[in-house]
Design an enzyme around this catalytic site. Structure first.
Site, PDB file in Angstrom:
ATOM      1  N   SER A 256       0.794  -1.238   0.000  1.00 28.21           N
ATOM      2  CA  SER A 256       0.000   0.000   0.000  1.00 28.21           C
ATOM      3  C   SER A 256       0.823   1.283   0.000  1.00 28.21           C
ATOM      4  CB  SER A 256      -0.943  -0.011   1.199  1.00 28.21           C
ATOM      5  OG  SER A 256      -0.191  -0.008   2.385  1.00 28.21           O
TER       6      SER A 256
ATOM      7  N   TYR B 233       0.140   1.670  -7.394  1.00 30.30           N
ATOM      8  CA  TYR B 233      -0.631   1.211  -6.234  1.00 30.30           C
ATOM      9  C   TYR B 233      -2.125   1.449  -6.480  1.00 30.30           C
ATOM     10  CZ  TYR B 233      -2.965   1.477  -1.770  1.00 30.30           C
ATOM     11  OH  TYR B 233      -3.884   1.338  -0.753  1.00 30.30           O
TER      12      TYR B 233
END
Ligand code: UFG
Length: 330
Positions: free
Chosen positions: A78, A142
């Site tokens: 993340s 991401y």
């Protein structure tokens, strides 16, 4: 009482969601490989299965052992900055693991799924605050990887009848107000823990990533939302999925704070200044991300308990001050 599979339940947001589920009397199985998460972040009342999501055989065993009312999928890479250096790694991990998990859930007849998605899929957004109809256009791998998982879920819904919620978190921050869990990444890259540790003299001075953005003070603006409020949103969304179709929500406080304003909040709350210097921009960082969370509020009754930045900082400060080594596994 319901039973939930929580992937990434030993991580920051996942562990706070596990606490919220246990607090209301639900049963929780955490699936986590502890590559980022912490064993100590999983309460004794939850069952921990330590395995990577890539382990298909283990995934099958988990779904064969327990019948779940829903899957809450937190486990993921993340970090925006890291994803700009290793884009294919992000695609493979985040999309690949999620697809395997969705497939296993469908095979087991578990047709409720909550995805930790992200504000990062809006890139440099078309408008602020960002509502759910804002066009998506990720500015980093991401965000793109999460968008691809949302797309996979939409197909799972269309073809298999899986009902899902995609929750686009803005900046998760703070810690459990009862002090049972907190934020501890390794390596730590997030603003609040780094800035607090710098103020406590435990880490070097903070580098502010750029002060030449088109914002009033030149530093990036983010929407910091308390992790316990995020956890509460999950409970509400789980309830709604029982009576309504799939949904997508942006979750933030609806108020932006610049990096400099966050440092000021830390000084207000703690009485200590955050030593810092100005560095270059971090690739992939959009200037402003602020959520419009009216849809979540209207449809689930969600309302943040920790709506102001000082309240968020206060809980984050309390946990880090009490846990100099985080969960103590380093
Ligand atoms: N920042 C600094 N110095 C640091 C660390 C951060 O100036 O040492 C700045 C960043 O540039 C950014 C802000 O502080 O402007 C917040 O940065 P974080 O790294 O804490 O969080 P991000 O905004 O990069 O990312 C977080 C989550 C992502 C999610 C995103 C959505 O980590 O998963 O919020 O807003 F996609």
């Amino acid at each position: 009482m319901a039973r939930y599979l929580v992937t990434g339940g030993a991580g920051f947001v996942g562990s706070h969601a596990v606490l919220a589920l246990l607090d209301r009397g639900d049963e929780v199985v955490v699936l986590d490989d502890l590559s980022q998460g912490h064993r100590a972040a999983v309460p004794a009342a939850a069952t921990l299965v330590q395995a990577p999501l890539a382990d298909g055989a283990e995934l099958k065993r988990v779904f064969a052992n327990w019948r779940f009312d829903a899957v809450l999928h937190f486990a993921a890479l993340s970090l925006v900055g890291e994803s700009m250096k290793a884009p294919m790694h992000y695609m493979a991990e985040n999309l690949g693991n999620s697809v395997r998990l969705i497939e296993a859930a469908i095979e087991a007849g578990c047709l409720r799924f909550v995805l930790s998605s992200t504000a990062a899929l809006f890139g440099n957004p078309a408008r602020i605050p960002i509502d759910e109809d804002c066009p998506v256009s990720p500015g980093n791998p991401y965000g793109e990887s999460k968008l691809m998982v949302e797309t996979a879920l939409a197909w799972a819904e269309r073809i298999h009848g899986l009902r899902y919620a995609a929750l686009r978190y803005f900046n998760a921050a703070g810690s459990d107000p009862q002090g049972r869990a907190g934020e501890d990444h390794n390596p730590e890259t997030h603003l609040l823990p780094l800035a607090i540790d710098a103020a406590l003299g435990r880490r070097p001075a903070l580098t502010v990533f750029g002060d030449d953005y088109p914002t009033p003070d030149g530093t990036c603006i983010r929407d910091y939302v308390h992790v316990t409020d995020l956890a509460d949103a999950h409970l509400r969304v789980l309830g709604r999925l029982e009576t309504h179709g799939s949904c997508r929500y942006n979750i933030g406080n609806g108020e932006g704070h610049s990096v400099k304003q966050v440092l000021d909040a830390i000084a207000r709350v703690s009485g200590r200044t955050v030593p810092h210097s100005i560095g270059p921009r971090r690739p992939g960082d959009p200037a402003i991300l602020v959520a419009a969370s009216e849809k979540l509020r209207a449809e689930t009754g969600w309302s943040p308990r920790f709506g102001d930045i000082d309240a968020i900082v206060r809980t984050a400060w309390a946990w880090r001050e009490a846990h100099p080594n985080g969960y103590g596994e380093r």
